[in-house]
Design a protein around this motif. Sequence first.
Motif: not given
Length: 418
Positions: A43-49, A255-258, A262-266
């Motif tokens: 769930p926080v992979l995007g933030a890490i990227e 996939v859901l965020q794309d 929203p990130a929290h909902e995903a």
Amino acid sequence: MTTASVPVPTAASRRGLLAAWYVGAGLMLVALNLRMGVASVGPVLGAIEWSLHLSPSAASLLTTIPVFAFGAFAFLTPVLTRRIGLHRLLGLTMAVLAVGIALRLEPHGWALYGGTVLAGAAIAVANVLMPAAIKSDFAHRVGLMMGLYSTALFLSAAIASAAVVPLTGAFGSWRPALAFWAVPAVVAFLVWLPRALRNPGHARGSRAVADAPVTAVDEPTFARLFRDRVAIAVTGFMGLQSLSYYAFLTWVPTVLQDAGVPAHEAGLMLAYSSLPGIVTGVTGPAIARRLRPTWLPVLVVVVLCAAGFVGLLVAPAAGAWVWMTLLGLGQGGAISLSLSYIVWRSPDARHTAHVSTMAQGTGYLLAGLGPLGLGLLHTATDGWTVPIVVLLALLVVQLVAGVAASRDRHVLALAPRV
């Protein structure tokens, strides 16, 4: 006329019952820690990227490394068990896991990836030990305990997936939110410590388990498993369902965020998928023992997963809750079946350790290709259609392996059915 006497529990029987409850509860507490450190990353992979300026493929290593570690370090478990003992080794895995997760607080990249390897190694050893411990200490309750074990795995993933985004907001950074999951590992270590410090010979079946993993004398038997059709089928089913699960765990939030979620909902959706997984995880082994033909449960879980992936392909955002439900049901059942086949296809705890080492060692090495492969395919195609189609194709192979693993027989035909 006499009145039938009711047996009065003795002090020794009460102590034995309490000891059994303690061992069972301790095993489940260990099991709860075997997915938190991995499931919290997705769930926080995007933030890490974004924070570390990583490519999707490089970021996917944070979930790929643990899965490869599950496989590579699984083969060290026999040697470690022989030297340390089962119960002490289980306690040690929780200590190492806590250290590996806590390293995520360190701002340098080497600590993040190094801690990931350390956590993966600890989980790998515990993964192999759990089926053998259940087979030995709860031989009369294997179905129940394997169901509870599978449930603990899904529950831990659900808790971590749901909580990591709110924790990131509360702490103000993803680093302490990921490091937080060292706390339950420390709790498990402290709870298990009294049991780990006891003389291994005091517990019923502990010696059998301690001797169960492959030793030098057992090497020919272990080598034969790699030519045994039953063992190969169990390993294939374990590996392919794990590949599907970890690919899902890593990339479905993205996939859901794309698709506009929203990130929290995903993150909540990923966590929610574990709830139906708990249902099939608990009931799956017991139902599978009674259903005929034996391959029917395998077909059901594969069809459920396929329906969920097709949904993500055609309408990822619109029907997200439905697809998460289907995937949760299918993957929960698949995980519980794969772990149960390790136990059911082995005649005793000693051979369960052999099969567990092979199935989880080789299977997780295969599974590690899932998150990495999907990340590479996504980067190459700039979309999710090809990665999801590949997952659907692999479900066909998983079905074939599962049908073969479901046949009611033992590896190497070492003993009659019990």
